[in-house]
Design an enzyme around this catalytic site. Structure first.
Site, PDB file in Angstrom:
ATOM      1  N   HIS A  35       0.856  -1.186   0.000  1.00  0.00           N
ATOM      2  CA  HIS A  35       0.000   0.000   0.000  1.00  0.00           C
ATOM      3  C   HIS A  35       0.897   1.243   0.000  1.00  0.00           C
ATOM      4  CE1 HIS A  35       1.070   0.090   4.217  1.00  0.00           C
ATOM      5  NE2 HIS A  35       0.538  -1.095   4.408  1.00  0.00           N
ATOM      6  N   GLY A  37       1.840   3.141   2.299  1.00  0.00           N
ATOM      7  CA  GLY A  37       2.827   3.162   3.390  1.00  0.00           C
ATOM      8  C   GLY A  37       4.114   2.491   2.938  1.00  0.00           C
ATOM      9  N   HIS A  38       3.982   1.296   2.342  1.00  0.00           N
ATOM     10  CA  HIS A  38       5.160   0.613   1.792  1.00  0.00           C
ATOM     11  C   HIS A  38       5.809   1.473   0.702  1.00  0.00           C
ATOM     12  CE1 HIS A  38       2.652  -3.048   2.987  1.00  0.00           C
ATOM     13  NE2 HIS A  38       3.765  -3.240   3.660  1.00  0.00           N
ATOM     14  N   GLY A 148       9.166   1.128   8.762  1.00  0.00           N
ATOM     15  CA  GLY A 148       8.109   2.050   9.135  1.00  0.00           C
ATOM     16  C   GLY A 148       7.919   2.129  10.649  1.00  0.00           C
ATOM     17  N   GLN A 154       9.148  -2.889  16.383  1.00  0.00           N
ATOM     18  CA  GLN A 154      10.008  -3.597  15.427  1.00  0.00           C
ATOM     19  C   GLN A 154      11.256  -2.769  15.116  1.00  0.00           C
ATOM     20  OE1 GLN A 154       8.605  -6.100  11.988  1.00  0.00           O
ATOM     21  NE2 GLN A 154       8.898  -4.183  10.898  1.00  0.00           N
ATOM     22  N   SER A 186      -2.452  -0.355   6.556  1.00  0.00           N
ATOM     23  CA  SER A 186      -1.962  -1.687   6.915  1.00  0.00           C
ATOM     24  C   SER A 186      -2.514  -2.696   5.926  1.00  0.00           C
ATOM     25  CB  SER A 186      -2.446  -2.047   8.330  1.00  0.00           C
ATOM     26  OG  SER A 186      -2.307  -3.435   8.555  1.00  0.00           O
TER      27      SER A 186
HETATM   28  P1  AMP Z   1       4.744  -5.334   6.466  1.00  0.00           P
HETATM   29  O1  AMP Z   1       4.608  -5.695   5.030  1.00  0.00           O
HETATM   30  O2  AMP Z   1       3.467  -5.052   7.146  1.00  0.00           O
HETATM   31  O3  AMP Z   1       5.655  -6.290   7.219  1.00  0.00           O
HETATM   32  O4  AMP Z   1       5.519  -3.951   6.469  1.00  0.00           O
HETATM   33  C1  AMP Z   1       6.730  -3.768   5.798  1.00  0.00           C
HETATM   34  C2  AMP Z   1       7.319  -2.428   6.191  1.00  0.00           C
HETATM   35  O5  AMP Z   1       6.394  -1.395   5.852  1.00  0.00           O
HETATM   36  C3  AMP Z   1       7.570  -2.309   7.704  1.00  0.00           C
HETATM   37  O6  AMP Z   1       8.782  -1.605   7.911  1.00  0.00           O
HETATM   38  C4  AMP Z   1       6.378  -1.518   8.170  1.00  0.00           C
HETATM   39  O7  AMP Z   1       6.621  -0.783   9.351  1.00  0.00           O
HETATM   40  C5  AMP Z   1       6.167  -0.591   6.991  1.00  0.00           C
HETATM   41  N1  AMP Z   1       4.790  -0.067   7.004  1.00  0.00           N
HETATM   42  C6  AMP Z   1       3.642  -0.776   7.134  1.00  0.00           C
HETATM   43  N2  AMP Z   1       2.572   0.059   7.182  1.00  0.00           N
HETATM   44  C7  AMP Z   1       3.069   1.316   7.086  1.00  0.00           C
HETATM   45  C8  AMP Z   1       2.485   2.621   7.089  1.00  0.00           C
HETATM   46  N3  AMP Z   1       1.168   2.796   7.207  1.00  0.00           N
HETATM   47  N4  AMP Z   1       3.302   3.691   6.970  1.00  0.00           N
HETATM   48  C9  AMP Z   1       4.644   3.537   6.861  1.00  0.00           C
HETATM   49  N5  AMP Z   1       5.261   2.335   6.852  1.00  0.00           N
HETATM   50  C10 AMP Z   1       4.496   1.242   6.969  1.00  0.00           C
END
Ligand code: AMP
Length: 289
Positions: A35, A37-38, A148, A154, A186
């Site tokens: 998304h 955020g990623h 993130g 984490q 998320s």
């Molecule tokens: P995940 O795929 O959920 O394991 O997340 C991969 C990376 O993206 C991790 O470093 C998360 O902290 C970051 N991340 C997930 N959601 C967000 C967000 N809303 N804003 C910024 N970074 C994010």
């Protein structure tokens, strides 16, 4: 953009890049279902690194029994489009067998910063995270890795691991991206029913209320308990919300700050369940001593 599935292939490509360039290698580890955020992490990597490597791997080691490993959302096609648009150079998409060909007999385990919050409510979770991230760091050998702050614990765990194990990588924490109404982005938000999605706004709202409460106050003029009650009271206005934790700690140590009024940075960390979906959010604040 290249998409590689094997460790040998990934290593060969990073090595070839390093032979020809003296620019840095930036790395963004994810579990996919990307998304905005990623994408913000990928954009930051793009602006700071010569080569941008993205990994997409749903890591079974960090899911507990009964958690959502099997049903974790996946969409490789869309992920590759997001990666391409963000200017990623290499996407590493290993299989579980590629990452764990034999049963794992080595675990990376970080103590202290893992005792509270998700470390307490998801036993073994951070062992799974630290183990896979250290494997990925050894495979990719990045100069910078982007994480993130949505997952603030984490970040604290990875920073501690990098420090303790002298890993030659700079950790770059990145701000949380939110939907227009405040919900932290998320991959798990797709699980929410329309009603749950609406009520999930209590997470970001309660953090904003806590922020307004603290504004202009010094650390000695309020207690973590006061803040926790304020936040819990607001979350509980949502009938579907079940609080896993709502805690106020110092950051990045993740220790209670009650008796040392010397803290300058605190975190209000939330985990709340809506039906089967567990959401996390947090706010990190600088506080006057
Ligand atoms: P995940 O795929 O959920 O394991 O997340 C991969 C990376 O993206 C991790 O470093 C998360 O902290 C970051 N991340 C997930 N959601 C967000 C967000 N809303 N804003 C910024 N970074 C994010």
């Amino acid at each position: 953009m290249e998409v590689v599935q094997t460790i040998a292939d990934l290593r060969a490509r990073v090595k070839a890049y390093r032979r020809k360039n003296d620019q840095s290698v930036g790395f963004v580890p994810t579990m996919g279902f990307l998304h905005d955020g990623h994408a913000s992490l990928l954009q930051k990597a793009r602006s700071q690194s010569g080569l941008v490597v993205l990994s997409i791997f749903v890591n079974p080691l960090q899911f507990g029994p009964g958690e959502d490993f099997e049903r974790y959302p996946r969409n490789a096609e869309k992920d590759l489009a997001v990666a391409e648009a963000a200017g990623v150079d290499i996407v590493f998409m290993p299989s579980v067998d590629e990452m764990y060909p034999t049963p794992t007999r080595t675990t990376v385990s970080v103590s202290e910063v893992t005792t509270r919050l998700c470390g307490a409510s998801r036993p073994g979770h951070f062992d799974g995270v630290a183990t896979v991230v250290s494997k990925l760091f050894h495979i990719v050998q990045p100069d910078q890795a982007f994480f993130g702050l949505k997952d603030a614990q984490q970040v604290a765990v990875i920073e501690q691991m990098v420090l303790d194990l002298n890993l030659p990588v700079e950790i770059v924490p990145c701000p949380t991206l939110r939907e227009n109404d405040g919900l932290a982005m998320s991959s798990r938000n797709v699980y929410l029913s329309p009603e749950e999605r609406q009520q999930a706004l209590v997470l970001s709202q309660s953090l904003q209320q806590a922020k307004a409460f603290i504004e202009g106050k010094s650390a000695s003029s309020f207690t973590s308990q006061e803040l926790e009650i304020l936040v819990r009271d607001h979350i509980q206005t949502a009938p579907l919300a079940v609080i896993d934790y709502a805690e106020v700690l110092s950051y990045p140590t993740l220790e209670p700050f009650e008796h040392s009024h010397s803290i300058t940075t605190l975190i209000i960390a939330l985990a709340v369940k809506f039906g089967k979906t567990r959401l996390i959010d947090n706010l990190i604040l600088q506080v006057r001593k």
